[in-house]
Each structure stands twice: as structure tokens, then as C-alpha cells.
Design an enzyme around this catalytic site. Structure first.
Site, mmCIF file in Angstrom:
data_model
loop_
_atom_site.group_PDB
_atom_site.id
_atom_site.type_symbol
_atom_site.label_atom_id
_atom_site.label_comp_id
_atom_site.label_asym_id
_atom_site.label_seq_id
_atom_site.Cartn_x
_atom_site.Cartn_y
_atom_site.Cartn_z
ATOM 1 N N GLU A 218 0.886 -1.176 0.000
ATOM 2 C CA GLU A 218 0.000 0.000 0.000
ATOM 3 C C GLU A 218 0.917 1.217 0.000
ATOM 4 O O GLU A 218 1.448 1.603 1.045
ATOM 5 C CB GLU A 218 -0.893 -0.007 1.254
ATOM 6 C CG GLU A 218 -1.876 -1.171 1.325
ATOM 7 C CD GLU A 218 -3.113 -0.979 0.455
ATOM 8 O OE1 GLU A 218 -3.158 -0.018 -0.343
ATOM 9 O OE2 GLU A 218 -4.023 -1.805 0.560
ATOM 10 N N CYS A 252 -1.717 9.658 2.587
ATOM 11 C CA CYS A 252 -1.376 9.018 1.308
ATOM 12 C C CYS A 252 -2.364 9.394 0.223
ATOM 13 O O CYS A 252 -2.009 9.444 -0.954
ATOM 14 C CB CYS A 252 -1.328 7.510 1.471
ATOM 15 S SG CYS A 252 -2.877 6.816 2.068
HETATM 16 P P1 NAD Z 1 8.422 4.765 5.056
HETATM 17 O O1 NAD Z 1 8.387 3.929 3.841
HETATM 18 O O2 NAD Z 1 9.561 5.659 5.290
HETATM 19 O O3 NAD Z 1 8.309 3.872 6.394
HETATM 20 C C1 NAD Z 1 7.337 2.880 6.573
HETATM 21 C C2 NAD Z 1 7.924 1.769 7.400
HETATM 22 O O4 NAD Z 1 9.114 1.276 6.792
HETATM 23 C C3 NAD Z 1 8.298 2.147 8.840
HETATM 24 O O5 NAD Z 1 7.775 1.182 9.723
HETATM 25 C C4 NAD Z 1 9.805 2.150 8.833
HETATM 26 O O6 NAD Z 1 10.353 1.716 10.061
HETATM 27 C C5 NAD Z 1 10.159 1.166 7.746
HETATM 28 N N1 NAD Z 1 11.457 1.510 7.127
HETATM 29 C C6 NAD Z 1 11.971 2.743 6.936
HETATM 30 N N2 NAD Z 1 13.178 2.675 6.332
HETATM 31 C C7 NAD Z 1 13.448 1.368 6.140
HETATM 32 C C8 NAD Z 1 14.539 0.643 5.556
HETATM 33 N N3 NAD Z 1 15.603 1.258 5.041
HETATM 34 N N4 NAD Z 1 14.462 -0.717 5.525
HETATM 35 C C9 NAD Z 1 13.387 -1.350 5.994
HETATM 36 N N5 NAD Z 1 12.316 -0.716 6.572
HETATM 37 C C10 NAD Z 1 12.343 0.619 6.643
HETATM 38 O O7 NAD Z 1 7.029 5.539 4.976
HETATM 39 P P2 NAD Z 1 6.582 6.753 5.857
HETATM 40 O O8 NAD Z 1 7.465 7.918 5.574
HETATM 41 O O9 NAD Z 1 6.372 6.316 7.264
HETATM 42 O O10 NAD Z 1 5.129 7.026 5.225
HETATM 43 C C11 NAD Z 1 4.924 7.861 4.143
HETATM 44 C C12 NAD Z 1 4.676 7.101 2.874
HETATM 45 O O11 NAD Z 1 3.693 6.105 3.065
HETATM 46 C C13 NAD Z 1 4.131 8.003 1.792
HETATM 47 O O12 NAD Z 1 4.735 7.670 0.568
HETATM 48 C C14 NAD Z 1 2.651 7.669 1.754
HETATM 49 O O13 NAD Z 1 2.015 7.948 0.537
HETATM 50 C C15 NAD Z 1 2.685 6.206 2.067
HETATM 51 N N6 NAD Z 1 1.403 5.784 2.631
HETATM 52 C C16 NAD Z 1 0.617 4.933 1.923
HETATM 53 C C17 NAD Z 1 -0.612 4.562 2.432
HETATM 54 C C18 NAD Z 1 -1.526 3.615 1.718
HETATM 55 O O14 NAD Z 1 -2.389 3.051 2.380
HETATM 56 N N7 NAD Z 1 -1.413 3.423 0.423
HETATM 57 C C19 NAD Z 1 -1.019 5.052 3.662
HETATM 58 C C20 NAD Z 1 -0.178 5.922 4.335
HETATM 59 C C21 NAD Z 1 1.044 6.269 3.840
#
Ligand code: NAD
Length: 463
Positions: A218, A252
Site C-alpha cells: 500500500e 497518502c
Molecule cells: P516509510 O516507507 O519511510 O516507512 C514505513 C515503514 O518502513 C516504517 O515502519 C519504517 O520503520 C520502515 N522503514 C523505513 N526505512 C526502512 C529501511 N531502510 N528498511 C526497511 N524498513 C524501513 O514511509 P513513511 O514515511 O512512514 O510514510 C509515508 C509514505 O507512506 C508516503 O509515501 C505515503 O504515501 C505512504 N502511505 C501509503 C498509504 C496507503 O495506504 N497506500 C497510507 C499511508 C502512507
């Protein structure tokens, strides 16, 4: 900001083992047990509403009303829907009658995938964790939850409450950042349900591929809004500004940018200004009245976008990196190659991109990654159909923004760069469910087909 206690790296494989043993124990198989755990999750959210509100406030300075409306109530709704429906979702399905096959009683067993991982982002840290978690509990999986380290108050609260309400042999939380996630991803999961950005989604996909683990992704992206000058402009402006203001645009499904006919641009931005004056009649927005940006790093990123844009700021534009706060900002005359168009904004800034007409708007959208949502404001069915029929996106929404995920009865999911797989309600259950085909062929069938099925065959085609 409170300090989040991270799970020790040594502990993570042990938790994984425990969850695998929990799955093998068969405890999650009875639907009544899953319902009990879902009920417990509903109580976890309901009993602790004020603590969640305070934690959102500590992490984002988010107003209580917004936390209730957009996070706590929808999360409870999601659990209640699964509680009410899981028996139906999990019931064995008979195949439609077919005279050739009916004797074998073909059917589909809804089997839990096993021990699964649910990873959530920072922006709706409870709802987006619960969205996957509920499907996994309902499906009968054992689950590791990984909340975001960027919201320490919420992630800490979840780690404190989960053991008080749910079965610790079956459902666990790991808190941490990249090293903890890296450790988690070394292990074999039977499904990974990841909500977050595309960059991390690639890391997760590579790790999952090593174990051939199926994924639900997602993700996000730049969701456009196409404006038809004949739309109800005041409603459009109010809804678009609301979509950029809630959670300070860290949504998002937030409208990322607006495509507006060039000769209508000034009328459109004047309506945005009126909506802003309506929302904040007496004082400028400030932390607590509106959410903050989650970290100084993200606030600096947004400041850079505002500083470097070649567009004209209509209102807003003040970025306080130390306070992590940005007032809602509208920027007009933004070109396709502007810095504001280079990445998902994820903040309260709306670039307005002037276009010649709807055909140019469609071309503009199709030249970029498929967005999570595509919004059109119009009263004209032909206009809406033209945009939707000639583009791709996770959702196609007319005259509304953001709330699509909360609407019952439709799936939520991206396409292309905005993700794959679906969630909400039964779709979340399906993500964690293997459809296991099953047959039971009685011996008497052989009396009907014996001569055709088994050799020696009566006709031999090769000399
Ligand atoms: P992110 O991808 O930075 O982090 C999400 C998760 O990934 C966290 O739990 C984090 O600990 C983990 N993570 C971060 N870096 C990592 C790495 N190098 N290796 C492994 N895991 C890692 O996302 P965010 O900044 O928390 O959220 C924002 C993004 O999420 C935006 O792009 C937004 O559009 C998207 N989003 C999508 C939805 C949806 O339902 N489609 C909902 C909300 C947010």
C-alpha cells in the site's frame, strides 16, 4: 518527544519462532477465537481513546477531533466490521454446480497464510496498522506488527497495550528503525503487508523475493485533482484544502496537485483563499489547531520545496523547521518540471499546474507514475468519464478527496508505483488468506468413466 524503547535485535528471531509455534498450535483456527481477539482489539482502542489522543498530540500536535474522526473511530469501525463478518468470510465455499464435477464436491477452504508481518507508516500509525492487523487476525494468522519509529508516543503506547489485551503467543510488536527492520526482513514470513513509501517498498520486495513471500504493498504517490471550471467551486476548494490541512497533508490519499485550465487558474486560487479564510477566520493556523510535520527532517524537506519552487506563492509559504510547522500553502503557475512536481509532497502545499484543457490534463497524468487516487471536480458526467476512462489510478473519485479508504464495500489499493494488492474489510481478510481448493472423489465415479480414464485406451494414434 518521548523516547521509544526499541526491541533488541537478539529478541526478534525468538519472537518469530514463538509466532510460528503459535500458528502451529492451531489456536487461531477456531473462528470464535479470532472473534474474541478482534473484540479485545476493539476494547484496546475504545478503553484508551484519551491516551491515543494524547499520543497523537505528542507526536503531531494533532487536534483531538481529527484523531477521533480520521484515526480512532475508523480503526474501531474496521475491527467491528471484521468481528461481524469473519464467520461469513471464513466459511468454506462450494464451487458452482457443474454436472461434470459435482460428484467430487469441489469447494474452497479459506486457509490462513501463516505467520505474517504488518509494517505501518507514521502518518496514520494506528489506522494503517489496524487495517492490516484486523485482516490477519480474521484470517487466522499469527502476526508481527512493526509500527513506525517516527511516532514514538504512539508506537510506545501500542507496545504497552497490546500484551494487556491480545494473546502474546499469537500477536507481537517489534519497535525500532532500520536495523530492526533489516533483522525482521532476514526472516521468512508467509505474507508481508507493507504500507509506506515506494523506496522502502523496493527494499521489502527484494527481501521478500528471497523467501518467495507474497506481498501487499500500500504505497503513495502524487494524486492529481482535475478541475472542470463548471464544478461547484466553493465545495471543491473547501474539500481540497481540507485534504491538504488534515494531518498537515501527511495523508497518502491527499490531493497532491491541481490541474486547472489556465484561464480559470486565478478564479480557482481565489476560491482556495476563501476556503482558507473560512477554516482559519480569527488567527493563523498554529500547532495544535493544525497538525505538525512529523520530524524536522521532513519539515526541512518541505522548506526546500517551498524555497526552490519557481511558481508564485498565493498564500502560506511560512515554514518553521524548528516547530515542524507549515501553514497551508497554495502555489500557482507551477510547471511540470518544477521541484514541487518532483516527489510526493506529503505536506500542506498545493501546487496549481495550469493546463490548456482536459486533454492536456490527461496527458500530464499519463506521463507520470499511476497515482493512488485520481480526483475530478466536475458536474459533467462526460467530463468525469473522459478523465477516468483515459487514465489509471488506485481510486477514481469525483467531487471528494481522501475519505475513500473509509468507505465500506469498496477495495483500497494502488496500481503500478502506488502499490499492489487490496485492503479494507473483506479485502484485508483476503490478503492473508490462501484459497485452498478441495475435492473428495467417491469411488463410484470410476464406474462411469472407467473406460475413458485408465489405459489401455481404445484408440492409439501413433503407429
Ligand atoms: P516509510 O516507507 O519511510 O516507512 C514505513 C515503514 O518502513 C516504517 O515502519 C519504517 O520503520 C520502515 N522503514 C523505513 N526505512 C526502512 C529501511 N531502510 N528498511 C526497511 N524498513 C524501513 O514511509 P513513511 O514515511 O512512514 O510514510 C509515508 C509514505 O507512506 C508516503 O509515501 C505515503 O504515501 C505512504 N502511505 C501509503 C498509504 C496507503 O495506504 N497506500 C497510507 C499511508 C502512507
Amino acid at each position: 518527544m518521548s523516547k521509544l524503547e526499541y526491541t533488541s535485535l537478539d529478541e526478534i528471531p525468538k519472537i518469530h519462532e514463538l509466532l510460528r509455534a503459535g500458528f502451529k498450535s492451531g489456536k487461531t483456527r477456531p473462528v470464535a477465537y479470532r472473534k474474541h481477539q478482534l473484540l479485545q482489539l476493539a476494547y484496546l482502542l475504545k478503553d484508551n481513546r484519551q491516551r491515543f489522543r494524547d499520543a497523537f498530540s505528542a507526536d503531531f500536535k494533532r487536534p483531538y477531533e481529527e484523531s477521533d474522526m480520521l484515526e480512532i473511530d475508523p480503526s474501531i469501525g474496521c475491527v467491528v466490521e471484521a468481528y461481524d463478518s469473519v464467520a461469513k468470510w471464513a466459511a468454506r465455499e462450494r464451487a458452482p454446480f457443474d454436472q461434470l464435477w459435482f460428484a467430487m464436491s469441489p469447494a474452497i477452504r479459506k486457509e490462513p497464510r501463516g505467520t505474517v508481518l504488518v509494517v505501518a507508516p507514521f502518518n496514520y500509525p494506528v489506522l494503517l496498522l489496524v487495517n492490516g492487523f484486523v485482516g490477519a487476525i480474521a484470517a487466522g494468522c499469527t502476526v508481527l506488527l512493526k509500527p513506525s519509529e517516527l511516532v514514538p508516543s504512539i508506537s510506545g503506547l501500542l507496545a504497552e497495550l497490546l500484551p494487556q489485551y491480545l494473546d502474546q503467543d499469537l500477536y507481537r510488536i517489534v519497535n525500532g528503525a532500520v536495523p530492526e527492520m533489516t533483522k525482521i526482513l532476514e526472516l521468512k514470513w508467509d505474507h508481508i503487508f507493507y504500507t509506506g513509501g515506494g523506496r522502502v517498498a523496493q527494499i521489502i520486495s527484494i527481501a521478500a523475493a528471497k523467501h518467495l513471500t507474497p506481498l501487499t504493498l500500500e504505497l503513495g504517490g502524487k494524486s492529481p485533482v482535475v478541475i472542470d471550471p463548471g464544478c461547484d467551486l466553493n465545495v471543491a476548494a473547501r474539500r481540497i484544502l481540507w485534504g491538504k490541512t488534515i494531518n498537515a497533508g501527511q495523508v497518502c490519499l491527499a490531493p497532491d496537485y491541481a490541474l486547472v485550465p489556465k484561464d480559470f487558474q486565478d478564479t480557482f486560487v481565489a476560491a482556495m483563499q476563501r476556503a482558507f479564510n473560512e477554516f482559519f477566520p480569527t488567527e493563523s493556523p498554529r500547532p495544535g489547531v493544525m497538525s505538525c510535520i512529523v520530524s524536522q527532517q521532513h519539515a526541512s524537506r518541505l522548506k526546500r520545496l517551498v524555497d526552490e519552487t519557481k511558481g508564485t506563492i498565493v498564500f502560506g509559504g511560512q515554514v518553521d523547521v524548528e516547530q515542524q510547522f507549515i501553514s497551508p500553502t497554495v502555489v500557482k503557475d507551477v510547471a511540470g518540471d518544477d521541484v514541487l512536481m518532483s516527489e510526493e509532497i506529503f505536506g500542506p502545499i498545493l501546487p496549481v499546474v495550469p493546463v490548456k484543457d482536459v486533454d492536456e490534463a490527461i496527458e500530464f497524468i499519463n506521463a507520470r507514475d499511476s497515482p493512488l487516487a485520481l480526483y475530478v471536480f466536475s458536474r459533467d458526467s462526460a467530463f468525469k468519464a473522459k478523465v477516468f476512462d483515459n487514465t489509471q489510478s488506485g481510486m477514481a473519485v469525483a467531487n471528494e478527496v481522501v475519505i475513500g479508504m473509509a468507505v465500506h464495500g469498496v477495495p483500497f489499493g494502488g496500481t503500478g508505483a502506488s502499490g499492489h494488492g487490496y485492503s479494507t474489510g473483506k479485502w484485508s481478510f483476503d490478503a492473508f488468506t490462501h484459497l485452498r481448493a478441495t475435492f473428495d472423489n467417491p469411488s463410484w465415479v470410476d464406474t462411469l468413466i472407467f473406460n475413458r480414464r485408465y489405459p489401455p485406451y481404445s484408440v492409439c494414434l501413433v503407429a
